[in-house]
Design an enzyme around this catalytic site. Structure first.
Site, PDB file in Angstrom:
ATOM      1  N   LEU A 172       2.110  18.775  25.084  1.00 53.81           N
ATOM      2  CA  LEU A 172       1.097  18.564  24.042  1.00 53.81           C
ATOM      3  C   LEU A 172       1.381  19.377  22.774  1.00 53.81           C
ATOM      4  O   LEU A 172       2.055  20.404  22.812  1.00 53.81           O
ATOM      5  CB  LEU A 172      -0.289  18.874  24.599  1.00 53.81           C
ATOM      6  CG  LEU A 172      -0.786  17.832  25.614  1.00 53.81           C
ATOM      7  CD1 LEU A 172      -2.075  18.289  26.275  1.00 53.81           C
ATOM      8  CD2 LEU A 172      -0.994  16.478  24.949  1.00 53.81           C
ATOM      9  N   SER A 184      -8.016   8.687  29.653  1.00 53.28           N
ATOM     10  CA  SER A 184      -7.550   9.206  28.359  1.00 53.28           C
ATOM     11  C   SER A 184      -7.045   8.077  27.470  1.00 53.28           C
ATOM     12  O   SER A 184      -6.918   8.251  26.258  1.00 53.28           O
ATOM     13  CB  SER A 184      -6.414  10.211  28.567  1.00 53.28           C
ATOM     14  OG  SER A 184      -6.777  11.224  29.470  1.00 53.28           O
ATOM     15  N   ASN A 202     -12.547  13.177  22.833  1.00 49.57           N
ATOM     16  CA  ASN A 202     -13.330  12.664  23.968  1.00 49.57           C
ATOM     17  C   ASN A 202     -13.982  13.789  24.787  1.00 49.57           C
ATOM     18  O   ASN A 202     -14.484  13.554  25.871  1.00 49.57           O
ATOM     19  CB  ASN A 202     -12.495  11.725  24.846  1.00 49.57           C
ATOM     20  CG  ASN A 202     -11.340  12.433  25.527  1.00 49.57           C
ATOM     21  OD1 ASN A 202     -11.371  13.651  25.731  1.00 49.57           O
ATOM     22  ND2 ASN A 202     -10.315  11.680  25.879  1.00 49.57           N
ATOM     23  N   GLY A 243       4.477  14.394  25.566  1.00 47.01           N
ATOM     24  CA  GLY A 243       4.038  14.718  26.927  1.00 47.01           C
ATOM     25  C   GLY A 243       3.894  16.224  27.082  1.00 47.01           C
ATOM     26  O   GLY A 243       3.156  16.692  27.939  1.00 47.01           O
ATOM     27  N   ARG A 301      27.612  34.181   9.755  1.00 51.55           N
ATOM     28  CA  ARG A 301      26.409  33.552   9.172  1.00 51.55           C
ATOM     29  C   ARG A 301      26.669  33.143   7.721  1.00 51.55           C
ATOM     30  O   ARG A 301      26.208  32.100   7.261  1.00 51.55           O
ATOM     31  CB  ARG A 301      25.194  34.462   9.297  1.00 51.55           C
ATOM     32  CG  ARG A 301      25.333  35.809   8.632  1.00 51.55           C
ATOM     33  CD  ARG A 301      24.175  36.756   9.023  1.00 51.55           C
ATOM     34  NE  ARG A 301      24.415  38.104   8.571  1.00 51.55           N
ATOM     35  CZ  ARG A 301      23.693  38.731   7.643  1.00 51.55           C
ATOM     36  NH1 ARG A 301      22.680  38.124   7.063  1.00 51.55           N
ATOM     37  NH2 ARG A 301      23.976  39.970   7.297  1.00 51.55           N
ATOM     38  N   GLU A 337       8.435  28.607  13.571  1.00 57.46           N
ATOM     39  CA  GLU A 337       9.659  28.108  14.190  1.00 57.46           C
ATOM     40  C   GLU A 337       9.434  26.824  14.977  1.00 57.46           C
ATOM     41  O   GLU A 337      10.346  25.996  15.100  1.00 57.46           O
ATOM     42  CB  GLU A 337      10.276  29.174  15.094  1.00 57.46           C
ATOM     43  CG  GLU A 337      10.778  30.416  14.361  1.00 57.46           C
ATOM     44  CD  GLU A 337       9.669  31.404  14.010  1.00 57.46           C
ATOM     45  OE1 GLU A 337       8.517  31.223  14.451  1.00 57.46           O
ATOM     46  OE2 GLU A 337       9.964  32.378  13.288  1.00 57.46           O
TER      47      GLU A 337
END
Lengths: 636, 636
Positions: free
Chosen positions: A124, A38, A184, A122, A331, A379
């Site tokens: 993805l 890779s 690839n 790491g 809030r 999100e």
């Protein structure tokens, strides 16, 4: 914009590409694990990029004018570390003996323990969304001409988060963002969804608003041309270079072969591969360096803030003040507090996921539109953008409904690995929200956020405590999470009261307390009402406001348990696992508190709709149920 | 395929559309909350759909030949419930007095407490991915001609999960899936990302492989034509109807106006609106009913299973057997067990997120390719597809690395609300994985999965226990989660031993045990080694295999604590919050176990790379650290 030294010639680039392949093989074979094939597919891309396009001062990785390089395909770490060797910042010795080893910094997937790495990758599909954040900072906050180059794999283009990223890059006209997709064809266990169908990838990226350049990823001159074109930031579009590449490129025995993902070459194959690639080299090469630059003018942003009457007044730097007894939703206090923070500190940046009128991030948006980013209903990109902007030193706050932060759970996990400081505010938590029903009720958020490494979890009950905790968040390291409530409840604390992180408040106590009631947020109000009920029955209850769920105030909890014969009732608007009750249990057991009689009230069944009051009662976490539990544990 | 009764005429459809608007207003105004304007924009679409296209036997909602109707925009529940009134399955009285009320089934957002609802929606961007699952079942498993109609909002098209869904729908050629996108331009707090730019939406959907039909969403004849065209399943593409609509359509005072999202009309406005729409109606209308059908032939699937030599043997229905002492990774045992399950039960369906060669789902894929679905690197769609397939009664198992299930956290949360049975297997958990580093280490998964309502959390330590637990999962209700380990460890149990859910195993005990060691998965092996070490020092340790983390075996834990003077050491390969230690603490406190001295060993710092052994030691959860903690707590 670049130094005027002559560009590295293609002969050197080709030799460098061979070196990157050789070093990717050597490092992974020496480690006994890793992803050489890779790495090899993208070696030519990186050789051209770092010699001729990436403007980077390798001796000053934190220079504000540097370009950014993010490996979204983090498993290609052998290639990244080989690049670091090629620029002279990592030694050959470290590459061979440090990679993937215990206690070393060349980890299996890149993390910012290395000064040239912005974010951990790491998992993805996260590097590109993070890169959107860095590019947003570059264009709208730093206003510096740096570019953000992101190397993507093709497997990760199946992640929806990639398309959230391209959508936002295009919406915000991030022409300073360049994705390089290493197509690839082969994933971990076989061919990818689209294989080498570059036309289809191109259609998708173009449809999402990117400028697409398709190239043979092993043709150095073509790559160079594409990068030159992509780096032209004069248009309003992010660029994507689609590079058709061959996995394992440079070693015919594994080229384009299935079954070689995530496998180092055995020593004999590695030797043949290295020999075929011309042996070990020690080329050290530097590409263009950035020129000093000053922030440009604030660019216009796509309109995202709903028009609001201009009050004509400048936002106050003074924190908002609420009286005891004054009803305010936490809030709302969050929004109020943000504005004061923003007035004091121009590095405060706020993002929201299209619910700012509910989370009250809208108040900041109206006061400081230049430092507010609307992320719409995305999100994952919301958290990734906050992460990327934080990489550039801004203090980011991101908000949405607490339930919907679960959408970004993996991004929060990775942000913790990245070591960035990130402030999250989740509103509308628990059954208290009422009629909207379970899809909108966060009942797992405390468990999730507590489990994040190094996190701080805050849960205020009134306006004053919210303001204090939001102010504290601005200075907190790591991931901090504020849980806010839909409804307005009477203020408990005078304005200006202090709420240290890691503390709690003894809001009611006496010398002869028989039981300790622990609440936070809405259940604190219920616990106080329960104490009143118990008082009329002659049972004295101590009440603790556990506004800091992590780190929890062990000492106050243990003292209260001790003072009340170990009798403790904890009530929380959350599932029983991993939340407030769990924090209290862990703390009391950790200090070896003895003679404990703990009753834990939590939401144990699946809620439906109803009023907040009905649902608090139904769940068994309202004042009556707390009083009943206290009566029982007190033997009353 | 449909009954031959004449189609409902457009005059009736128009009156019905007005009725749906009126009822959306009446129900939300009566409830005092809800989303009437988001319902009104789609009223014409639904009026045409249910009268002329949806093949549905309203008296037999679970008929296998029924079409499916999913409201991905779950907040348009007033419209959905108004449809239910219009088909006569819900009364006007229930609509007015049940909507959003406590104890009633017409919840704020639809859930399957209603027999006509497949999945809970309300967290945006999930209905379409779930619909892909139902359509996969329809095409490849049921092989019945039903169609899946999904109503999407435009705000949710910003969610990456939508694009994962379209990508997979196109890859699997789901021409039985029809998304209807209600493009009303306005989100919660203002205009959406793309507003009314239908061309751009069309480009995106087309680029992702869908057949796009653009229509005026208030032109009944045009809608009808588009639905006729979309429902032609002869091509290989999913269809998307892009409908340009007006939010609040039918009541000029709010049409296309900002500020009316999620707000019921005040009574006076509601009265004017209802009058303008022709007043309250009681039309009851049924559209086409499906004809009986038999499963068609198994269609070809895009090749997703890597070629593997055909062994020529039929998979055995007997569960795999491992010997005591035999080294096998629990992830391998998972794959082995799946094959035996699959041979016995043809309703077992397996999905994986492009890591099947690591999770060992590949074994099932090779044995039963017709019941295996490759979801590539798209964990949200992985869980959503498993959910949708489960809706059709299949027993779905979904696997990926444990760390990457965090990507689908919101989908798992919603699956629990949907009440589906879903089996998740997360491999490569904890620091034990070693060299790959923290991005690949699930250290929060137990906390997250425990916090899911009604979940079962399993963590086997060897092959035999894995097989037993996977077999148990096949029959478990709700969300069950299996945590598997990368490395192979010696088998502890003879083949065929039973592992009841909710149980644990006392793997080592004696009459004079001084301390209890609790482990699960890899830490059980460490605890057993620790017990050996302690034995040589004259300290007798009891060891519990807590293979069921939820529900945890309170009785065995409490008895062991009682027998060993309250001295307990818990070790887990997970962050300290919400996992095994938390389960043990909660259990012991809940039963009022006294005289407790609990030491909790967990991963408390950010790991890097290294070998599994190095990292277990570094984290302080290996045999030496467990023994040291036991020594200390035993006063040794």
């Amino acid at each position: 914009m670049t130094t005027t030294e002559p560009a590295v010639d293609f002969g050197t680039v080709a030799a460098l590409a061979a070196q990157l392949r050789v070093d990717s093989i050597r490092s992974s074979t020496s480690a006994g694990s890793g992803h050489p094939t890779s790495s090899m597919s993208a070696a030519d891309l990186l050789a051209v990029l770092i010699t001729r396009h990436l403007r980077y001062d390798w001796d000053q990785p934190h220079s504000p004018v540097n370009d950014h390089l993010i490996f979204s395909k983090g498993h290609a770490s052998p290639l990244l570390y080989s690049v670091f060797k090629a620029t002279g910042v990592v030694s050959d010795e470290e590459l061979l003996n440090g990679y993937r080893r215990f206690g070393q910094r060349l980890e299996g997937h890149p993390t910012p323990v290395l000064p040239w790495v912005d974010v951990a990758t790491g998992s993805l599909g996260q590097g590109l969304p993070d890169g959107v954040g860095v590019a947003l900072a570059g264009k709208y906050l730093d206003r510096l001409p740096y570019r953000v180059w992101v190397l993507c794999g093709d497997s990760e283009l199946a992640e929806g988060s990639i398309w959230e990223a391209v959508d936002k890059a295009s919406y915000y006209q991030l022409s300073n963002l360049i994705a390089i997709a290493d197509i690839n064809r082969l994933g971990q266990r076989g061919e990818t969804d689209l294989g080498w169908n570059l036309e289809e990838y191109a259609r998708r990226f173009a449809a999402f608003g990117a400028r697409v350049l398709t190239v043979d990823g092993h043709d150095l001159a073509a790559i160079d041309q594409a990068m030159t074109a992509a780096a032209d930031t004069s248009g309003g579009q992010p660029a994507v270079i689609l590079a058709r590449t061959i996995k394992g490129s440079g070693f015919p025995e594994v080229e384009n072969e299935d079954g070689w993902h995530g496998k180092p070459l055995p020593r004999d194959m590695a030797e043949r591969a290295i020999a075929g690639l011309g042996g070990v080299r020690g080329i050290v090469v530097r590409g263009p360096r950035p020129e000093p630059a000053q922030p440009g003018p604030v660019p216009e942003k796509p309109t995202t803030v709903a028009p609001q009457p201009d009050t004509g007044s400048t936002p106050s730097v003074e924190p908002p003040r609420y009286e005891v007894g004054q009803k305010v939703a936490t809030r709302k206090a969050y929004g109020d507090a943000l504005v004061a923070l923003g007035a004091r500190d121009d590095r405060i940046v706020v993002l929201d996921g299209e619910v700012s009128n509910s989370t009250y991030a809208s108040e900041f948006a109206h006061a400081f539109p230049d430092r507010y980013f609307e992320m719409f209903i995305a999100e994952q990109q919301l958290v990734a953008a906050a992460t990327g902007i934080a990489v550039r030193g801004y203090r980011t706050f991101a908000s949405t409904f607490a339930a919907f932060f679960t959408r970004a759970c993996d991004f929060i996990r990775m942000a913790a690995i990245s070591g960035v400081d990130l402030r999250l505010s989740g509103s509308h938590a628990g059954v208290e929200i009422g009629a909207d029903g379970p899809s909108q009720m966060a009942l797992e958020d405390l468990a999730i956020m507590r489990a994040v490494h190094g996190s701080t979890v805050l849960y205020p009950s009134d306006g004053t405590s919210t303001v204090a905790l939001v102010e504290a968040m601005a200075g907190l390291p790591g991931i901090s999470y504020l849980r806010t409530t839909r409804g307005g409840y009477a203020g408990l604390y005078p304005a200006g009261e202090s709420f240290p992180v890691g503390g709690s408040k003894l809001v009611r106590s006496g010398e002869n307390d028989q039981v300790t009631l622990v609440g936070a947020g809405v259940t604190l109000h219920e616990a106080l009402r329960a104490a009143e009920i118990l008082h009329t029955e002659g049972i004295a209850a101590r009440v603790i406001d556990c506004y800091c769920v992590k780190p929890v105030d062990t000492q106050t909890l243990a003292s209260a348990a001790e003072a009340t014969g170990g009798r403790v009732v904890v009530a929380e608007d959350h599932h029983p696992e991993g939340g407030l009750g769990s924090a209290v249990a862990d703390a009391l057991l950790a200090v070896g508190q003895q003679n404990l009689h703990v009753t834990h009230l939590a939401v144990r069944e699946m809620p439906g709709s109803g009023s907040g009051e009905e649902l608090l009662a139904w769940a068994g976490i309202d004042a009556d149920h707390i009083a009943a539990a206290a009566r029982k544990v007190a033997g009353g």
